[in-house]
Design a protein around this motif. Structure first.
Motif, PDB file in Angstrom:
ATOM      1  N   ALA A   1      -9.815   7.408 -11.390  1.00  0.00           N
ATOM      2  CA  ALA A   1     -10.222   8.568 -10.605  1.00  0.00           C
ATOM      3  C   ALA A   1     -11.163   8.147  -9.485  1.00  0.00           C
ATOM      4  CB  ALA A   1     -10.889   9.612 -11.505  1.00  0.00           C
ATOM      5  N   GLN A   2     -12.081   7.246  -9.811  1.00  0.00           N
ATOM      6  CA  GLN A   2     -13.015   6.807  -8.780  1.00  0.00           C
ATOM      7  C   GLN A   2     -12.318   6.001  -7.697  1.00  0.00           C
ATOM      8  OE1 GLN A   2     -16.085   7.983  -8.525  1.00  0.00           O
ATOM      9  NE2 GLN A   2     -15.488   9.189 -10.311  1.00  0.00           N
ATOM     10  N   SER A   3     -11.329   5.185  -8.088  1.00  0.00           N
ATOM     11  CA  SER A   3     -10.561   4.447  -7.080  1.00  0.00           C
ATOM     12  C   SER A   3      -9.810   5.406  -6.168  1.00  0.00           C
ATOM     13  CB  SER A   3      -9.562   3.499  -7.755  1.00  0.00           C
ATOM     14  OG  SER A   3     -10.233   2.545  -8.525  1.00  0.00           O
ATOM     15  N   MET A   4      -9.224   6.436  -6.780  1.00  0.00           N
ATOM     16  CA  MET A   4      -8.497   7.414  -5.975  1.00  0.00           C
ATOM     17  C   MET A   4      -9.450   8.136  -5.039  1.00  0.00           C
ATOM     18  SD  MET A   4      -5.907   8.874  -8.914  1.00  0.00           S
ATOM     19  CE  MET A   4      -5.096  10.139  -7.981  1.00  0.00           C
ATOM     20  N   ARG A   5     -10.633   8.443  -5.541  1.00  0.00           N
ATOM     21  CA  ARG A   5     -11.603   9.156  -4.716  1.00  0.00           C
ATOM     22  C   ARG A   5     -12.037   8.302  -3.531  1.00  0.00           C
ATOM     23  NH1 ARG A   5     -16.801  10.232  -4.042  1.00  0.00           N
ATOM     24  NH2 ARG A   5     -17.389  12.393  -3.654  1.00  0.00           N
TER      25      ARG A   5
ATOM     26  N   GLN B   1      -2.820  15.880   4.865  1.00  0.00           N
ATOM     27  CA  GLN B   1      -2.116  14.593   4.855  1.00  0.00           C
ATOM     28  C   GLN B   1      -2.511  13.766   3.636  1.00  0.00           C
ATOM     29  OE1 GLN B   1      -3.410  13.409   8.772  1.00  0.00           O
ATOM     30  NE2 GLN B   1      -1.322  13.514   9.570  1.00  0.00           N
ATOM     31  N   VAL B   2      -3.795  13.815   3.297  1.00  0.00           N
ATOM     32  CA  VAL B   2      -4.254  13.055   2.125  1.00  0.00           C
ATOM     33  C   VAL B   2      -3.566  13.575   0.876  1.00  0.00           C
ATOM     34  CG1 VAL B   2      -6.238  12.450   0.721  1.00  0.00           C
ATOM     35  CG2 VAL B   2      -6.473  12.579   3.192  1.00  0.00           C
ATOM     36  N   LYS B   3      -3.535  14.906   0.742  1.00  0.00           N
ATOM     37  CA  LYS B   3      -2.877  15.470  -0.442  1.00  0.00           C
ATOM     38  C   LYS B   3      -1.393  15.132  -0.454  1.00  0.00           C
ATOM     39  CE  LYS B   3      -4.524  19.734  -0.050  1.00  0.00           C
ATOM     40  NZ  LYS B   3      -4.853  21.128  -0.423  1.00  0.00           N
ATOM     41  N   ALA B   4      -0.758  15.172   0.723  1.00  0.00           N
ATOM     42  CA  ALA B   4       0.675  14.859   0.786  1.00  0.00           C
ATOM     43  C   ALA B   4       0.932  13.425   0.348  1.00  0.00           C
ATOM     44  CB  ALA B   4       1.188  15.087   2.208  1.00  0.00           C
ATOM     45  N   TYR B   5       0.005  12.520   0.713  1.00  0.00           N
ATOM     46  CA  TYR B   5       0.156  11.136   0.289  1.00  0.00           C
ATOM     47  C   TYR B   5       0.200  11.038  -1.222  1.00  0.00           C
ATOM     48  CZ  TYR B   5      -1.288   6.429  -1.000  1.00  0.00           C
ATOM     49  OH  TYR B   5      -1.376   5.205  -1.610  1.00  0.00           O
ATOM     50  N   PHE B   6      -0.765  11.704  -1.878  1.00  0.00           N
ATOM     51  CA  PHE B   6      -0.813  11.619  -3.339  1.00  0.00           C
ATOM     52  C   PHE B   6       0.389  12.295  -3.989  1.00  0.00           C
ATOM     53  CE2 PHE B   6      -4.520   9.367  -4.559  1.00  0.00           C
ATOM     54  CZ  PHE B   6      -5.400   9.467  -3.492  1.00  0.00           C
TER      55      PHE B   6
ATOM     56  N   ILE C   1     -10.258  14.417  -9.832  1.00  0.00           N
ATOM     57  CA  ILE C   1     -10.798  13.073  -9.602  1.00  0.00           C
ATOM     58  C   ILE C   1     -12.239  13.164  -9.117  1.00  0.00           C
ATOM     59  CG2 ILE C   1      -8.559  12.020  -9.191  1.00  0.00           C
ATOM     60  CD1 ILE C   1      -9.114  12.061  -6.246  1.00  0.00           C
ATOM     61  N   GLN C   2     -12.653  14.345  -8.701  1.00  0.00           N
ATOM     62  CA  GLN C   2     -14.047  14.551  -8.334  1.00  0.00           C
ATOM     63  C   GLN C   2     -14.927  14.560  -9.570  1.00  0.00           C
ATOM     64  OE1 GLN C   2     -15.742  14.589  -5.676  1.00  0.00           O
ATOM     65  NE2 GLN C   2     -17.647  15.494  -6.371  1.00  0.00           N
ATOM     66  N   ASP C   3     -14.465  15.171 -10.644  1.00  0.00           N
ATOM     67  CA  ASP C   3     -15.265  15.305 -11.854  1.00  0.00           C
ATOM     68  C   ASP C   3     -15.118  14.137 -12.806  1.00  0.00           C
ATOM     69  OD1 ASP C   3     -14.776  18.894 -12.171  1.00  0.00           O
ATOM     70  OD2 ASP C   3     -16.470  17.754 -11.357  1.00  0.00           O
ATOM     71  N   SER C   4     -14.002  13.433 -12.738  1.00  0.00           N
ATOM     72  CA  SER C   4     -13.705  12.469 -13.785  1.00  0.00           C
ATOM     73  C   SER C   4     -14.479  11.185 -13.602  1.00  0.00           C
ATOM     74  CB  SER C   4     -12.213  12.151 -13.787  1.00  0.00           C
ATOM     75  OG  SER C   4     -11.982  10.994 -14.558  1.00  0.00           O
TER      76      SER C   4
ATOM     77  N   ALA D   1      -7.442  -1.085  -6.648  1.00  0.00           N
ATOM     78  CA  ALA D   1      -6.325  -0.344  -7.240  1.00  0.00           C
ATOM     79  C   ALA D   1      -5.510   0.346  -6.167  1.00  0.00           C
ATOM     80  CB  ALA D   1      -6.813   0.672  -8.257  1.00  0.00           C
ATOM     81  N   LEU D   2      -5.587  -0.141  -4.919  1.00  0.00           N
ATOM     82  CA  LEU D   2      -4.860   0.513  -3.838  1.00  0.00           C
ATOM     83  C   LEU D   2      -3.355   0.412  -4.049  1.00  0.00           C
ATOM     84  CD1 LEU D   2      -6.945  -0.533  -0.711  1.00  0.00           C
ATOM     85  CD2 LEU D   2      -6.789   1.706  -1.799  1.00  0.00           C
ATOM     86  N   THR D   3      -2.905  -0.775  -4.451  1.00  0.00           N
ATOM     87  CA  THR D   3      -1.474  -0.926  -4.684  1.00  0.00           C
ATOM     88  C   THR D   3      -1.056  -0.109  -5.895  1.00  0.00           C
ATOM     89  OG1 THR D   3      -1.521  -3.119  -3.716  1.00  0.00           O
ATOM     90  CG2 THR D   3       0.365  -2.587  -5.122  1.00  0.00           C
ATOM     91  N   ALA D   4      -1.901  -0.084  -6.926  1.00  0.00           N
ATOM     92  CA  ALA D   4      -1.567   0.698  -8.122  1.00  0.00           C
ATOM     93  C   ALA D   4      -1.393   2.167  -7.757  1.00  0.00           C
ATOM     94  CB  ALA D   4      -2.665   0.530  -9.171  1.00  0.00           C
ATOM     95  N   ILE D   5      -2.313   2.684  -6.961  1.00  0.00           N
ATOM     96  CA  ILE D   5      -2.207   4.086  -6.560  1.00  0.00           C
ATOM     97  C   ILE D   5      -0.985   4.278  -5.675  1.00  0.00           C
ATOM     98  CG2 ILE D   5      -3.310   5.926  -5.243  1.00  0.00           C
ATOM     99  CD1 ILE D   5      -5.998   4.767  -6.096  1.00  0.00           C
ATOM    100  N   ASP D   6      -0.712   3.283  -4.837  1.00  0.00           N
ATOM    101  CA  ASP D   6       0.461   3.358  -3.969  1.00  0.00           C
ATOM    102  C   ASP D   6       1.747   3.467  -4.778  1.00  0.00           C
ATOM    103  OD1 ASP D   6       0.870   1.496  -0.839  1.00  0.00           O
ATOM    104  OD2 ASP D   6       0.531   3.623  -1.259  1.00  0.00           O
ATOM    105  N   TYR D   7       1.711   2.890  -5.966  1.00  0.00           N
ATOM    106  CA  TYR D   7       2.882   2.963  -6.835  1.00  0.00           C
ATOM    107  C   TYR D   7       2.766   4.111  -7.844  1.00  0.00           C
ATOM    108  CZ  TYR D   7       5.261  -1.154  -5.096  1.00  0.00           C
ATOM    109  OH  TYR D   7       5.968  -2.035  -4.304  1.00  0.00           O
ATOM    110  N   GLY D   8       1.774   4.968  -7.675  1.00  0.00           N
ATOM    111  CA  GLY D   8       1.668   6.146  -8.538  1.00  0.00           C
ATOM    112  C   GLY D   8       1.408   5.802  -9.982  1.00  0.00           C
ATOM    113  N   LEU D   9       0.519   4.830 -10.206  1.00  0.00           N
ATOM    114  CA  LEU D   9       0.275   4.371 -11.564  1.00  0.00           C
ATOM    115  C   LEU D   9      -0.539   5.381 -12.361  1.00  0.00           C
ATOM    116  CD1 LEU D   9       1.355   1.507 -12.034  1.00  0.00           C
ATOM    117  CD2 LEU D   9      -0.954   0.848 -12.611  1.00  0.00           C
ATOM    118  N   TYR D  10      -0.113   5.628 -13.608  1.00  0.00           N
ATOM    119  CA  TYR D  10      -0.885   6.449 -14.532  1.00  0.00           C
ATOM    120  C   TYR D  10      -1.702   5.602 -15.477  1.00  0.00           C
ATOM    121  CZ  TYR D  10       1.474  10.707 -13.216  1.00  0.00           C
ATOM    122  OH  TYR D  10       1.923  11.785 -12.528  1.00  0.00           O
TER     123      TYR D  10
END
Lengths: 188, 677, 140
Positions: free
Chosen positions: C66-70, C85-90, C58-61, A138-147
């Motif tokens: 959430a797991q992919s983001m983590r 920097q990580v937070k700025a990315y998100f 995303i830590q709790d979910s 899901a790297l690309t999905a996250i890159d596109y800010g997917l909800y």
């Protein structure tokens, strides 16, 4: 009864009431995306569903956004478990076929799913006219800010994200956006 | 064609409206004309409201149980497959039913208030009844307007979707909403009495506080129980392993609890010293406003939350009601503030009165912190046009210092006497509890807490618990010395002699248990996740879990897939846990049900995250949460303290300290204040 | 409502007796053995909001997104990025909304200052009031 104080107290209520009234006109679940207007994030993903002629690409082929510069790209995130994706599927396939000769690329990206499920779903839905790629972590999905899915991004020929549609994309809306983007491209 | 249930229910609600309106109009007219016999009509309206709301509620329950899908609410939440128990409690499961339930509870309180107090002389009770009827009017309008649960559905569907699956998973769903409503709606009573006190000219006396004391304690007790039950439900049902997420609806229940707690304390100052009268009015009006605000936030869709019921026009009705209540409350309090301001006197800054002032300060600060945090996304969106989140990290960071201060004050307040504490008092009361503080701080460090706030919470709980305990032991010892009673008798008689005081100390102990449970489970929680095949094991907090089986079963309304895990101690099986996933036909996503084994020292909490369809593997998330059961136990102790403290005693209460108030005596009750309606 | 249509949890459902499938192609374990990295990941993940949950981090979910983001947080930290920097990315992908605490800048300071001001202001009021009440002459 101190009317002066009572009036002052009442005055404080007005901004509170206004705030709530304003809040009632907003949808708390609709989060605007910061991406439109900015350069579309790069991706390099492998095809798992080839699509159909004339739009097909072989399975395993790598699709890179950088290769598609100069074309308008419609990037649609979907999943086999997503109910709303069923609503837009036939429409998107048909619109993609309609723009086959133009410098437009339709691409599906699988979200939180397995290629096996995706292929099976496409077969159940009667085929998909354009190819779909797999986005494993899901790297690309996250890159596109997917909800969630479905979400559709319209990337102009200059590589910037022009529009984002959250939820099923109605065919006439897709056509409208494509036409306006193709005008600026100066398509033949 | 409406069914009998629909006709009776809707009809009862329609008839209630003119009765309520009549009652509201009669009261001021009767007071103005001095016709106390007309007040009987108003009281009759209160009784009629209760009877009609009961009829409507019974009609709805009947419709639900008999699966009468011609009634819109039943068509919305009913289902033939839902077990009877959950069908009955779906009465409060969705918006319209919950409004009906609210209206019924409100009518019940109105009826009880009138029945118990109607023989009292003066205009306090009539105006209080009028206020309660006015609130009932709002909910009655909702029930025949945007929240009508008795709309006719035609053609009648054969079946319904059933209640939200999250509401069918746990027995606490039967407990949390009724408790919450009894607490929430109960806060209307002190509000009604406060309004009644101002309108009847009795606000300068303390009678309205005495009359409402039991109601406030009861509502506070219910609300405390409801919050704990909600936390427990969230913990056992939602599967993320936590019990408090600072979600807007959780905050909505917490805000009035904070101001009500402040009021319970500052009311004592008013009773003893005649001071803080305007402040107490503010607290009572504020508590009521917060209950309506909470309802508004969760029912209008204005803030998204786990509880958000719906969007739609009902939000505008609530907005109108909040505005009216705020204006009315503001006018009442601000308008009478200079008349009520006392020229009171404190004997010393070193006294329980001062501690109660500080208690109110920190509780109010806590309330404003949570309120601002909850509403801030709205404000930021309105002002900046940007959506921001205000979640757990913000609330935790901002509230920890306040909680620490409150815990400390809970040790100082009981220790100090009213009026004035001599230097000797201060030394003998405030220094010994430091032993408890040091002891519990050492315990915290020994069990492994390194978070500074965790240690501070333990230390302050140690201090306050010692101070509260010494109040019991010193008092009991005095009785033993004076009367030769045994320890148990001395304790019991001590409490009976001043229930409010010692009930309060018991409630303090409840809070200490909760604080320790929260501190430990937040700082020392451990977690592990693994994908297991049958026979494989995983470790968590020194315990071994072995996956014994993965199974599935059919139930009428859902399919359940579960994993059975054995808890091993060496080679011995000491217990089994069965986390499950529930698949409802009407839902796309499954609803996980974790399984928890609670021990005195902590919980072993298992969640089934995923599994293979052939049943070969299961992914299990295991969490060890130390001292979580102390939170639920502490909640029970708090409620016990409320019961002890609030239980009306048959004997005459001790006379309060003489009120030093130089203002002129208030006019006799029959002379109407200049601004009566 | 659009939002509801796209709410997704991690579990794939085929509501037949066949049961659910494990959808993830991701073979990375959710929790690695590098305790220090895990601790740093948890610290950052606790500040990021899960886009498909109600207010959880995303830590709790438990949800898959959430797991992919983590996982992504962990990878970025391991690659040398700072938590900021990580937070700025998100934030660049999801907007300020993705942060569970509003960044204490500009207008957001209002939320942080209110409790402080209330305690200080209220405290001053109490000091003033107590002084007045303890020195006022007693009335008969």
């Amino acid at each position: 009864m101190n009317w002066k104080r009572a009036t002052i107290a009442t005055a404080f209520v007005l901004p509170v009431a206004w705030l709530f009234r304003h809040g009632l006109t907003q949808d708390p679940r609709e989060i605007p995306s910061p991406l439109p207007g900015n350069a579309a994030p790069q991706f390099s993903l492998a095809v798992f569903a080839p699509g159909q002629p004339p739009l097909e690409r072989p399975i395993g082929d790598t699709v890179r956004l950088s290769d598609l510069k100069g074309r308008v790209v419609v990037l649609n995130f979907w999943a086999s478990w997503c109910l709303a994706c069923r609503d837009e599927h036939a429409g998107l396939s048909e619109v993609a076929r309609g723009y086959a000769g133009k410098p437009v690329t339709f691409l599906g990206s699988l979200y939180q799913d397995t290629p096996g499920n995706g292929t099976q779903w496409i077969a159940e839905m009667g085929g998909q006219s354009y190819p779909s790629v797999n986005d494993p972590k899901a790297l690309t999905a996250i890159d596109y800010g997917l909800y969630g899915v479905p979400e559709t991004f319209f990337i102009a020929a200059d590589g910037k994200i022009a529009r984002k549609i959250t939820g099923p994309a109605p065919p006439q809306v897709v056509r409208h956006i494509l036409d306006s983007l193709l005008v600026t491209t100066g398509s033949p | 064609m409406q069914s009998v249930n629909g006709l009776v229910g809707h009809g009862a609600l329609l008839i209630a409206l003119p009765f309520i309106a009549l009652g509201i109009i009669i009261v001021p007219v009767a007071v103005k004309r001095g016709r106390r016999d007309w007040l009987e009509l108003a009281y009759g309206a209160v009784y009629a409201n209760f009877a009609l709301m009961t009829a409507a509620a019974l009609a709805m329950i009947t419709a639900l149980v008999t699966h009468d899908f011609s009634v819109s609410y039943v068509a919305q939440v009913g289902s033939r497959e839902t077990p009877l128990f959950y069908t009955i409690i779906s009465l409060w499961g969705a918006l319209e039913g919950s409004i009906l339930f609210w209206a019924w509870v409100l009518s019940l309180y109105g009826m009880l208030v009138v029945a118990i107090n109607k023989s009292r002389a003066g205009n306090l009770v009539p105006y209080a009844a009028m206020t309660l009827l006015a609130i009932s009017l709002f909910f009655a309008i909702l029930l025949i307007g945007p929240a009508n649960p008795f709309l006719n559905v035609s053609p009648v569907p054969a079946n319904g979707p059933g209640p939200n699956p999250l509401l069918q998973n746990h027995i606490l769903m039967a407990v949390h909403p009724p408790l919450l409503y009894l607490g929430y709606v109960g806060m209307s009573v002190p509000f009604a009495f406060a309004v009644g006190a101002v309108l009847s000219g009795e606000a300068e006396q303390n009678d309205w506080i005495k009359v409402t004391r039991t109601w406030t304690m009861a509502s506070w007790g219910f609300l405390s129980a409801a919050i704990i039950a909600g936390m427990w439900w969230s913990y056992e049902v939602l599967g993320w392993g936590g019990y408090w997420a600072w979600d807007p609806v959780e905050n909505a229940s917490f805000l009035p609890w904070l101001t009500a707690t402040a009021f319970l304390h500052s009311a004592m100052v008013q009773e003893r010293r005649g001071m803080l009268r305007v402040w107490n009015l503010n607290l009572v009006v504020g508590t009521f406003v917060l209950t309506i605000l909470g309802t508004f936030l969760t029912r209008s869709g204005i803030i998204s939350s786990v509880h958000a019921f719906t969007t739609g026009t009902i939000g505008y009705y609530f907005l109108a009601f909040i505005t009216i209540v705020l204006v009315f409350g503001g006018v009442i309090v601000a308008g009478s503030s200079d008349r009520l301001r006392s020229k009171g006197k404190l004997d010393s800054a070193a006294s329980r009165e001062t501690v109660f002032l500080l208690n109110n300060l920190f509780l109010t600060a806590f309330m404003l912190t949570v309120l601002v945090g909850t509403l801030f996304p709205l404000v930021a969106e309105a002002v900046r046009g940007v959506k921001v989140s205000v979640g757990g990290p913000f609330f935790n960071r901002m509230s920890l210092p306040i909680i620490a201060a409150l815990l400390f004050l809970m040790g100082v307040g009981p220790a100090l006497p009213w009026k004035i504490a001599s230097k000797a008092d201060l030394k003998s009361k405030l220094i010994p509890p430091t032993v408890g503080a040091v002891f519990l701080a050492a315990v915290a460090l020994v069990v492994g807490i390194r978070d500074p706030y965790g240690v501070v919470v333990f230390a302050f709980v140690g201090y306050a618990a010692t101070a509260n305990f010494r109040e019991f032991s010193i008092g009991a010892r005095a009785r033993r010395v004076a009367r030769g009673e045994s320890w148990p008798t001395a304790f019991v008689r001590l409490v009976e002699g001043n229930r409010r005081r010692y009930g309060g100390y018991i409630a303090h102990f409840g809070v200490f248990f909760v604080a320790l449970g929260v501190a430990m489970s937040s700082t020392l929680r451990t977690e592990h996740e693994a994908t297991l095949q049958r026979g494989m094991t995983m470790q968590i907090a020194g315990r071994t879990l072995r996956l014994q089986d993965i199974w599935g079963r059919e139930e009428p309304q859902r399919q359940v897939v579960g994993a059975t895990l054995e808890i091993m101690d060496g080679n011995r099986v000491t217990g089994t846990l069965q986390p499950r996933m529930n698949f409802y036909r009407t839902q796309q996503e499954p609803v996980p049900t974790p399984d928890v084994r609670s021990g005195v020292l902590g919980d072993l909490y298992l969640n089934l995250m995923a599994f293979r369809p052939d049943g070969s593997t299961a992914t299990i998330r295991a969490i060890y949460q130390p001292l979580v059961p102390w939170i639920w136990f502490g909640g029970g102790v708090v409620v016990f303290g409320a019961i002890v403290g609030g239980w009306p005693t048959a004997r005459r209460r001790r006379a309060p300290a003489p009120v030093v108030v130089p203002t002129p005596p208030s006019p006799p009750p029959t002379r109407e204040p200049e601004y009566a309606a | 409502m659009v939002g509801r249509a796209i709410l997704a949890l991690s579990f794939v459902v085929a509501t037949s007796a066949a049961g659910a499938q494990v959808p993830s192609n991701d073979s990375t374990p959710r929790i690695t053995t590098d305790a220090a990295l895990e601790a740093r990941t948890s610290a950052v993940a606790a500040q990021l909001r899960c886009p498909v949950c109600q207010g959880l981090s995303i830590q709790d979910s438990p949800s898959e997104l959430a797991q992919s983001m983590r996982s992504l947080v962990r990878d970025q930290l391991a690659a040398g990025k700072t938590p900021e920097q990580v937070k700025a990315y998100f934030v660049s992908k999801y907007g300020e909304w993705i942060l569970l605490s509003p960044p204490p800048r500009g207008f957001n300071l209002f939320a942080y200052l209110v409790p402080v001001l209330v305690v200080l202001g209220g405290g001053a009021l109490i000091v003033f009031a107590v002084r007045r009440w303890t020195t006022a002459p007693s009335a008969s």
